[in-house]
Design a protein around this motif. Structure first.
Motif, PDB file in Angstrom:
ATOM      1  N   UNK A  87       0.820  -1.208   0.000  1.00 50.41           N
ATOM      2  CA  UNK A  87       0.000   0.000   0.000  1.00 50.41           C
ATOM      3  C   UNK A  87       0.854   1.259   0.000  1.00 50.41           C
ATOM      4  N   UNK A  88       1.939   1.266   0.737  1.00 52.93           N
ATOM      5  CA  UNK A  88       2.838   2.422   0.756  1.00 52.93           C
ATOM      6  C   UNK A  88       3.485   2.599  -0.612  1.00 52.93           C
ATOM      7  N   UNK A  89       3.932   1.500  -1.211  1.00 53.79           N
ATOM      8  CA  UNK A  89       4.615   1.561  -2.500  1.00 53.79           C
ATOM      9  C   UNK A  89       3.683   2.034  -3.615  1.00 53.79           C
ATOM     10  N   UNK A  90       2.422   1.622  -3.582  1.00 58.72           N
ATOM     11  CA  UNK A  90       1.484   1.934  -4.668  1.00 58.72           C
ATOM     12  C   UNK A  90       0.400   2.924  -4.248  1.00 58.72           C
ATOM     13  N   UNK A  91       0.679   3.740  -3.251  1.00 63.11           N
ATOM     14  CA  UNK A  91      -0.314   4.655  -2.703  1.00 63.11           C
ATOM     15  C   UNK A  91      -0.894   5.585  -3.763  1.00 63.11           C
ATOM     16  N   UNK A  92      -0.056   6.185  -4.592  1.00 66.06           N
ATOM     17  CA  UNK A  92      -0.536   7.153  -5.593  1.00 66.06           C
ATOM     18  C   UNK A  92      -1.491   6.494  -6.587  1.00 66.06           C
ATOM     19  N   UNK A  93      -1.146   5.315  -7.068  1.00 64.76           N
ATOM     20  CA  UNK A  93      -2.012   4.626  -8.028  1.00 64.76           C
ATOM     21  C   UNK A  93      -3.327   4.204  -7.378  1.00 64.76           C
ATOM     22  N   UNK A  94      -3.253   3.693  -6.167  1.00 62.87           N
ATOM     23  CA  UNK A  94      -4.465   3.254  -5.465  1.00 62.87           C
ATOM     24  C   UNK A  94      -5.401   4.435  -5.228  1.00 62.87           C
ATOM     25  N   UNK A  95      -4.856   5.544  -4.747  1.00 61.73           N
ATOM     26  CA  UNK A  95      -5.690   6.726  -4.486  1.00 61.73           C
ATOM     27  C   UNK A  95      -6.264   7.293  -5.777  1.00 61.73           C
ATOM     28  N   UNK A  96      -5.498   7.289  -6.854  1.00 60.73           N
ATOM     29  CA  UNK A  96      -5.994   7.798  -8.136  1.00 60.73           C
ATOM     30  C   UNK A  96      -7.183   6.986  -8.624  1.00 60.73           C
ATOM     31  N   UNK A  97      -7.060   5.679  -8.582  1.00 63.18           N
ATOM     32  CA  UNK A  97      -8.166   4.819  -9.027  1.00 63.18           C
ATOM     33  C   UNK A  97      -9.366   4.979  -8.122  1.00 63.18           C
ATOM     34  N   UNK A  98      -9.130   5.015  -6.816  1.00 67.45           N
ATOM     35  CA  UNK A  98     -10.228   5.159  -5.863  1.00 67.45           C
ATOM     36  C   UNK A  98     -10.984   6.472  -6.077  1.00 67.45           C
ATOM     37  N   UNK A  99     -10.262   7.563  -6.194  1.00 62.13           N
ATOM     38  CA  UNK A  99     -10.910   8.863  -6.405  1.00 62.13           C
ATOM     39  C   UNK A  99     -11.601   8.932  -7.760  1.00 62.13           C
ATOM     40  N   UNK A 100     -11.044   8.297  -8.787  1.00 63.39           N
ATOM     41  CA  UNK A 100     -11.683   8.254 -10.103  1.00 63.39           C
ATOM     42  C   UNK A 100     -13.012   7.509 -10.027  1.00 63.39           C
ATOM     43  N   UNK A 101     -13.020   6.374  -9.346  1.00 63.51           N
ATOM     44  CA  UNK A 101     -14.252   5.588  -9.214  1.00 63.51           C
ATOM     45  C   UNK A 101     -15.294   6.353  -8.403  1.00 63.51           C
ATOM     46  N   UNK A 102     -14.881   6.968  -7.314  1.00 55.39           N
ATOM     47  CA  UNK A 102     -15.814   7.740  -6.488  1.00 55.39           C
ATOM     48  C   UNK A 102     -16.371   8.920  -7.279  1.00 55.39           C
ATOM     49  N   UNK A 103     -15.501   9.633  -7.973  1.00 53.31           N
ATOM     50  CA  UNK A 103     -15.952  10.761  -8.788  1.00 53.31           C
ATOM     51  C   UNK A 103     -16.920  10.329  -9.865  1.00 53.31           C
ATOM     52  N   UNK A 104     -16.617   9.222 -10.544  1.00 52.08           N
ATOM     53  CA  UNK A 104     -17.508   8.721 -11.593  1.00 52.08           C
ATOM     54  C   UNK A 104     -18.861   8.328 -11.012  1.00 52.08           C
ATOM     55  N   UNK A 105     -18.851   7.696  -9.839  1.00 54.67           N
ATOM     56  CA  UNK A 105     -20.109   7.307  -9.208  1.00 54.67           C
ATOM     57  C   UNK A 105     -20.939   8.526  -8.813  1.00 54.67           C
ATOM     58  N   UNK A 106     -20.292   9.541  -8.246  1.00 53.99           N
ATOM     59  CA  UNK A 106     -21.020  10.754  -7.857  1.00 53.99           C
ATOM     60  C   UNK A 106     -21.545  11.502  -9.082  1.00 53.99           C
ATOM     61  N   UNK A 107     -20.724  11.637 -10.120  1.00 51.58           N
ATOM     62  CA  UNK A 107     -21.175  12.311 -11.338  1.00 51.58           C
ATOM     63  C   UNK A 107     -22.288  11.524 -11.999  1.00 51.58           C
ATOM     64  N   UNK A 108     -22.149  10.198 -12.032  1.00 53.77           N
ATOM     65  CA  UNK A 108     -23.216   9.356 -12.605  1.00 53.77           C
ATOM     66  C   UNK A 108     -24.515   9.501 -11.844  1.00 53.77           C
ATOM     67  N   UNK A 109     -24.435   9.592 -10.537  1.00 56.34           N
ATOM     68  CA  UNK A 109     -25.648   9.787  -9.731  1.00 56.34           C
ATOM     69  C   UNK A 109     -26.318  11.120 -10.020  1.00 56.34           C
ATOM     70  N   UNK A 110     -25.507  12.161 -10.185  1.00 59.98           N
ATOM     71  CA  UNK A 110     -26.059  13.487 -10.492  1.00 59.98           C
ATOM     72  C   UNK A 110     -26.682  13.486 -11.886  1.00 59.98           C
ATOM     73  N   UNK A 111     -25.985  12.904 -12.864  1.00 62.23           N
ATOM     74  CA  UNK A 111     -26.502  12.895 -14.233  1.00 62.23           C
ATOM     75  C   UNK A 111     -27.771  12.070 -14.355  1.00 62.23           C
ATOM     76  N   UNK A 112     -27.876  10.988 -13.589  1.00 63.81           N
ATOM     77  CA  UNK A 112     -29.090  10.166 -13.666  1.00 63.81           C
ATOM     78  C   UNK A 112     -30.286  10.877 -13.050  1.00 63.81           C
ATOM     79  N   UNK A 113     -30.028  11.851 -12.181  1.00 60.65           N
ATOM     80  CA  UNK A 113     -31.108  12.610 -11.555  1.00 60.65           C
ATOM     81  C   UNK A 113     -31.615  13.760 -12.426  1.00 60.65           C
ATOM     82  N   UNK A 114     -30.943  14.052 -13.524  1.00 63.52           N
ATOM     83  CA  UNK A 114     -31.362  15.177 -14.391  1.00 63.52           C
ATOM     84  C   UNK A 114     -32.515  14.828 -15.271  1.00 63.52           C
TER      85      UNK A 114
END
Length: 114
Positions: A87-114
């Motif tokens: 986790x220490x060695x791959x922290x940047x990649x893990x956080x990037x993927x995690x934040x990308x997935x969270x952002x996509x889920x939040x944006x998808x939720x907003x777009x589906x509500x329009x």
């Protein structure tokens, strides 16, 4: 990292609370979950149940290793150390993927509500 590894349980608990409150990722996850749960239009009992389930699922990522470490301290120590190093060695990649997935889920939720 070295000072954290040698801390007492009380110090670790205080640090955990501080980091969870001060961490923007945790704050955004909590706010996103709160908005989603609150805007679902559920009755009060169901809202409390869903919020409790969210909290339990969110805490599982911390509870499982901690409880496992107490139950099988010697057998799990090497595995947890290997996982920590990964986790220490791959922290940047893990956080990037995690934040990308969270952002996509939040944006998808907003777009589906329009």
């Amino acid at each position: 990292m070295a000072s954290i590894e040698d801390s007492t349980p009380a110090t670790a608990a205080r640090l955990a609370v501080l980091l969870s409150v001060a961490n923007p990722k945790e704050l955004l996850l909590g706010v996103g979950a709160g908005i989603t749960i609150g805007s679902a239009g559920l009755p009060l009992g169901s809202t409390i149940t869903v919020a409790a389930a969210y909290t339990l699922i969110a805490a599982t990522s911390v509870l499982v290793p901690v409880v496992s470490a107490f139950v099988a301290r010697d057998g799990l120590r090497a595995r947890l150390e290997d996982l920590r190093q990964f986790l220490v060695r791959h922290n940047a990649a893990i956080m990037s993927v995690l934040l990308l997935v969270i952002g996509a889920a939040l944006i998808g939720g907003v777009l589906s509500g329009l």
